[in-house]
Design a protein around this motif. Structure first.
Motif, PDB file in Angstrom:
ATOM      1  N   LEU A  82       0.828  -1.209   0.000  1.00  0.00           N
ATOM      2  CA  LEU A  82       0.000   0.000   0.000  1.00  0.00           C
ATOM      3  C   LEU A  82       0.866   1.263   0.000  1.00  0.00           C
ATOM      4  O   LEU A  82       1.972   1.279   0.537  1.00  0.00           O
ATOM      5  N   TYR A  83       0.338   2.329  -0.599  1.00  0.00           N
ATOM      6  CA  TYR A  83       0.984   3.634  -0.535  1.00  0.00           C
ATOM      7  C   TYR A  83      -0.069   4.701  -0.805  1.00  0.00           C
ATOM      8  O   TYR A  83      -1.148   4.420  -1.341  1.00  0.00           O
ATOM      9  N   THR A  84       0.261   5.922  -0.441  1.00  0.00           N
ATOM     10  CA  THR A  84      -0.653   7.046  -0.627  1.00  0.00           C
ATOM     11  C   THR A  84      -0.285   7.804  -1.898  1.00  0.00           C
ATOM     12  O   THR A  84       0.877   8.161  -2.105  1.00  0.00           O
ATOM     13  N   LEU A  85      -1.277   8.061  -2.729  1.00  0.00           N
ATOM     14  CA  LEU A  85      -1.103   8.897  -3.921  1.00  0.00           C
ATOM     15  C   LEU A  85      -1.805  10.220  -3.665  1.00  0.00           C
ATOM     16  O   LEU A  85      -3.017  10.249  -3.416  1.00  0.00           O
ATOM     17  N   MET A  86      -1.044  11.307  -3.709  1.00  0.00           N
ATOM     18  CA  MET A  86      -1.591  12.647  -3.522  1.00  0.00           C
ATOM     19  C   MET A  86      -1.460  13.412  -4.832  1.00  0.00           C
ATOM     20  O   MET A  86      -0.361  13.502  -5.391  1.00  0.00           O
ATOM     21  N   ASP A  91      -4.841  24.788  -9.132  1.00  0.00           N
ATOM     22  CA  ASP A  91      -5.236  25.785  -8.133  1.00  0.00           C
ATOM     23  C   ASP A  91      -4.833  25.394  -6.711  1.00  0.00           C
ATOM     24  O   ASP A  91      -5.120  26.108  -5.750  1.00  0.00           O
ATOM     25  N   GLY A  92      -4.179  24.232  -6.560  1.00  0.00           N
ATOM     26  CA  GLY A  92      -3.675  23.828  -5.265  1.00  0.00           C
ATOM     27  C   GLY A  92      -4.515  22.829  -4.513  1.00  0.00           C
ATOM     28  O   GLY A  92      -4.104  22.351  -3.448  1.00  0.00           O
ATOM     29  N   ALA A  93      -5.693  22.481  -5.034  1.00  0.00           N
ATOM     30  CA  ALA A  93      -6.555  21.517  -4.352  1.00  0.00           C
ATOM     31  C   ALA A  93      -5.885  20.148  -4.323  1.00  0.00           C
ATOM     32  O   ALA A  93      -5.404  19.656  -5.352  1.00  0.00           O
ATOM     33  N   LEU A  94      -5.848  19.530  -3.135  1.00  0.00           N
ATOM     34  CA  LEU A  94      -5.171  18.252  -2.942  1.00  0.00           C
ATOM     35  C   LEU A  94      -6.193  17.133  -2.814  1.00  0.00           C
ATOM     36  O   LEU A  94      -7.159  17.236  -2.057  1.00  0.00           O
TER      37      LEU A  94
END
Length: 483
Positions: A82-86, A91-94
């Motif tokens: 598992l890993y986190t994808l950001m 406009d900076g929205a994550l």
């Protein structure tokens, strides 16, 4: 702070999107060699969507072969893959998501036989690759197999357990042939024009050094679909890990951060079945070439344009360079007057709008991409992204001013040691640049990079003129005069 591992998914579900499918029921259908940040931000996401759609036969077994892959091995083991994808919008929205499609990870040097077993498994129907341009060993100038990396050469000369991607693919296919198992497809996801054709040349040529009959069988039975991939993905670093901690409260050893834009265009030609890629947003086409040319010459070519000139001018970040009016004007001039005239129609794409979108993506501060990342392995990137534009414009009698400035800036960067970056041809290129005073245009004589193109008198004249101007007046003054 929550440690990311399979048992934590239920607790994380209130903070971040997590896999909703039963990962214990997922089987491996895809082996991917070269599990870097880009693969995890791109192909693994598409396959996560396939699994979320209910087809659990397309999990990924990641394979690492390089010393740098030890960290990925350890992170995958600790976190169950598992890993986190950001992803960040301009406009900076994550937006964040835990990806679960990587259900197994093998590090080749630990146990070559384990990798060969999964390659020979009938359930494996696709082997995909992000092994960088140099991993195929196909010379850009000649189109012939001429490997230079030590792992491939050792596999050819010494035999024994495989070390290289080509060695593993060949032995895996040999075992499948011997057992009467259908061949898997080899799907290159590297930024190479005609990457399916390049993969075919590389693998059949490698196999022919070992077994001519096997090479013939590979040529007949293995599909090599070409693909075009696009998602700007900086190398994950400590700041990426800190972002996951700060924003999501997740302690993740290998999160990845990318822009929100993504595109994958794939030639619909597979040996032994494929997942429903279209349902996951992949564009399946008969001919990838128009999309490849567009992306390689406009996006990847523009990265070389901005990076060499931008670093020489003192910029560090992509977004800073691409907010400077002179750099933006250079990019527009390169795209519109040099790159676009070498392209044919691209179905479904308006090239002017595509260029506008690229400039918007480049200027996004949220991605935090560096110019230094773009110049790693320039001796492999420039021949694939920029030199085809130069060659076609020379044939057409069109402009090459922007490209000449980029090549001259590259040469001066090497001479002045401005933002040095890893490159297998560094020593040869540096020696040539140090000889420029006595032999103007010496860098263009490095045949392993420029082939016969470096001898073109028009290119040499434009390059020498640009190099003199950059040395005397500086990058920004040259851009002001050019654009």
């Amino acid at each position: 702070m929550t440690m990311l591992e399979p048992g934590a998914l239920a607790a994380l579900a209130s903070r971040v999107q997590v896999p909703r499918y039963d990962r214990s029921a997922v089987t491996v259908g895809v082996v991917h060699i070269g599990v870097g940040g880009f693969h995890r931000a791109h192909q693994a996401l598409y396959l996560d969507d396939v699994l979320a759609g209910g087809d659990l036969a397309w999990g990924i077994c990641g394979v690492g072969l390089m010393p740098a892959d030890v960290a990925a091995r350890d992170a995958a083991a600790a976190q169950g893959g598992l890993y986190t994808l950001m992803t960040v919008d301009p406009d900076g929205a994550l937006t964040s998501r835990v990806i679960g499609s990587l259900v197994q990870y093998l590090y080749g040097p630990d146990d070559p036989e384990a990798v060969l077993n999964v390659l020979a498994d009938p359930a494996t129907r696709i082997v995909s690759l992000t092994i960088t341009e140099g991993g195929y060993g196909v010379n850009d100038a000649t189109g012939l197999f001429a490997p230079q990396d030590s792992a491939t050469l050792a596999d050819i000369e010494q035999g024994g357990p495989p070390r290289s991607a080509l060695g593993y693919l060949t032995e895996g296919l040999r075992r499948r042939r011997e057992a009467g198992i259908p061949a898997f497809a080899v799907l290159s996801c590297d930024n190479i024009q005609g990457n399916g054709h390049v993969a075919r040349v590389a693998l059949t040529s490698f196999a022919s050094r070992r077994d001519a009959d096997l090479a013939d069988w590979i040529g007949r039975e293995v599909a090599f679909p070409s693909s075009m991939v696009d998602r700007i993905t900086p190398v994950p670093d400590d700041a990426t890990r800190e972002l996951a901690r700060k924003v999501l409260g997740i302690d993740d050893a290998w999160p990845v951060r990318s822009e929100s834009f993504r595109q994958w265009v794939v030639e619909d030609s597979f040996s032994h079945g494929r997942p429903d890629f279209a349902a996951a947003g992949v564009q399946l086409v008969e001919d990838v070439e128009p999309y490849e040319h567009m992306k390689l010459r406009l996006l990847n070519g523009s990265h070389q344009v901005m990076a060499h000139v931008g670093l020489l001018a003192g910029f560090t970040w992509v977004h800073d360079a691409c907010r400077d009016p002179l750099v933006v004007a250079l990019l527009r001039r390169y795209m519109q007057t040099e790159a676009i005239p070498t392209l044919g129609p691209v179905p479904g794409i308006e090239l002017g709008a595509y260029c506008d979108q690229l400039l918007e993506r480049f200027a996004s501060e949220q991605v935090q991409d560096t110019l230094a990342r773009q110049v790693v392995d320039s001796s492999a990137r420039v021949p694939k992204f920029l030199l085809p534009v130069v060659a076609e414009q020379l044939r057409l009698g069109g402009p090459i001013d922007c490209c000449a400035v980029v090549l001259a800036a590259w040469s001066l960067r090497l001479e002045r040691a401005v933002a040095p970056a890893p490159d297998p041809q560094h020593d040869a290129l540096l020696a040539a640049t140090l000889n420029e005073q006595g032999t103007p245009g010496a860098m263009l004589d490095v045949a392993s990079v420029f082939g016969d193109l470096g001898a073109n008198p028009r290119l040499r004249s434009a390059y020498v003129e640009a190099r003199i101007a950059l040395g005397a007046r500086g990058a920004m003054a040259v851009l002001a005069a050019l654009v």
